[in-house]
Write a protein that holds these residues in place. Sequence first.
Motif, PDB file in Angstrom:
ATOM      1  N   SER B  46       7.411  -4.245   8.651  1.00 20.59           N
ATOM      2  CA  SER B  46       5.984  -4.232   9.016  1.00 20.59           C
ATOM      3  C   SER B  46       5.501  -2.806   9.256  1.00 20.59           C
ATOM      4  O   SER B  46       4.399  -2.437   8.854  1.00 20.59           O
ATOM      5  N   ASP B 175       2.271  -8.987   4.428  1.00 18.26           N
ATOM      6  CA  ASP B 175       3.301  -8.899   5.470  1.00 18.26           C
ATOM      7  C   ASP B 175       3.696 -10.313   5.892  1.00 18.26           C
ATOM      8  O   ASP B 175       3.016 -10.939   6.695  1.00 18.26           O
ATOM      9  N   GLU B 176       4.806 -10.776   5.378  1.00 23.66           N
ATOM     10  CA  GLU B 176       5.298 -12.131   5.666  1.00 23.66           C
ATOM     11  C   GLU B 176       4.160 -13.165   5.640  1.00 23.66           C
ATOM     12  O   GLU B 176       3.871 -13.816   6.654  1.00 23.66           O
TER      13      GLU B 176
HETATM   14 MG   LIG Z   1       7.386  -7.780  10.526  1.00 24.81          MG
END
Ligand SMILES: [Mg+2]
Lengths: 214, 254
Positions: B46, B175-176
């Motif tokens: 991240s 991000d995910e």
């Molecule tokens: Mg993360």
Amino acid sequence: MNITFMQLLSGMVVSVEIFLLTLLFALPLGLLVAFGRMSKNKILQTLVKVYIAIMRGTPLMLQLIVVYFAPFYIFGLKISQGYRFVAVIIAFSINYAAYFAEIYRAGIESIPIGQYEAAEVLGYSKRQTFFRIIFPQVIKRILPPVTNETITLVKDTSLAFVIAVAEMFTIAKQISAKQASVNALMVAGLFYFVFNYAVAYIMEFFEKKLSYYR
Amino acid sequence: MEDNNLLRIEHIKKNFGDTGVLSDISLSVNEGEVVSIIGPSGSGKSTLLRCATLLTQMDDGNLYYGDMCAAKSVNGKSVYAGKDELKKIRQYFGLVFQNFNLFPHYSVLKNIIDAPVNVLGRSKEESEKKAAELLKMLGLAEKGDAYPCELSGGQQQRVAIARALALEPKILFFDEPTSALDPELTGEVLAVIRKLAANHMTMVIVTHEMQFAKEVSDRILFIENGVVVEEGTPDKLFSSDNPRVREFIGRMAN
Ligand SMILES: [Mg+2]
Ligand SMILES: Nc1ncnc2c1ncn2[C@@H]1O[C@H](COP(=O)(O)OP(=O)(O)O)[C@@H](O)[C@H]1O
């Protein structure tokens, strides 16, 4: 009897004026104070903290007296009759701005950081982010505490009697002393009650209007 | 034909206080490429995306978008471009967050058109037309008037993707994107990303969905403790000799 009624009515008008003018000045002023309170500038932040502490930590009645007599004691000015009402509006506005500021601040700080980050990545300016994304959500969140403060304000308008402004409570007290009867005070009580009922009703309307999202 | 380079990250370093999060990461992405980033929790994935999308300032390293320089290392410290240049660079990329970050007070349509209209100065009609097309492509044609709170997580994430696409970014970061979703909703979001890949959208995707990463990516980076441990084609990563990579992929596949 008719004259008494007219007197009470004029008192009501003054109370409503104090109420509306205080909201008109204190709501925007409170937002500015909240910005100062959250400022990165330590000096400004500390000044604002002290101001809020004084406003919340001393009686509003005392603040009214101080604001009313300040021109005389600090500047040696003669206090004119018309200044009474102005002093009430100044004292109420700066007092309520402090309370509103803390409500704004709690509201602003409760907005998730992700809202700011999403706006930043989408290219919003700082100003756009605040006014388009953050502030509308803050308003929804702070309506309940603002309603509480506003209801307190309705009742607090009666404190203006301390510098002899002819608002509802002042007049009711005079009449009641003259008539040796509590009737006028009862009318005043009913007035505050109905006034607050209306305020609560209006605020509930706004809350409903903003309940289209969570 | 020469590959058109869209993103170059060179030797990023980032510490939070005393803890080093990114040690020396470089990543270059060409037009049309899909790059996945995998690695254990806390490995800095991240943070890498946040540095790339200018949400976090890196300590050292270079960051280029096309021929625009967002940050350049000078004497071991990243020096960022001016405000106007960074504003221009922000239009180059989009970011889809793990928890969507939709604007709850705006309808789906307003979420999508608000930035095109108020940031790029596009007309409302044009933006609405474009938004309708995006919603249709993402299977949300009927949802323009809904509010985010009325949608499932999978629908919200697809709206977030539409919102990012409405600004026509050259490169899209994820991000995910499915980590906050129930398993049964993951598929609909992954399907949308696959569709974008088929349309040659350039993407950098942090994900724990190993099968998806293997299918959709041109290249995969395995990151651990702030460094790239291994980088290559999905086939190379999934048949890696490195025990750390094997162990991680094996664990995630279950
Ligand atoms: Mg993360
Ligand atoms: N704002 C921050 N302040 C301090 N530490 C942070 C911050 N953001 C991330 N970290 C730390 O950096 C490390 C990497 O985090 P992150 O990039 O979120 O990892 P990942 O996305 O791979 O799970 C973690 O140890 C995390 O605790």
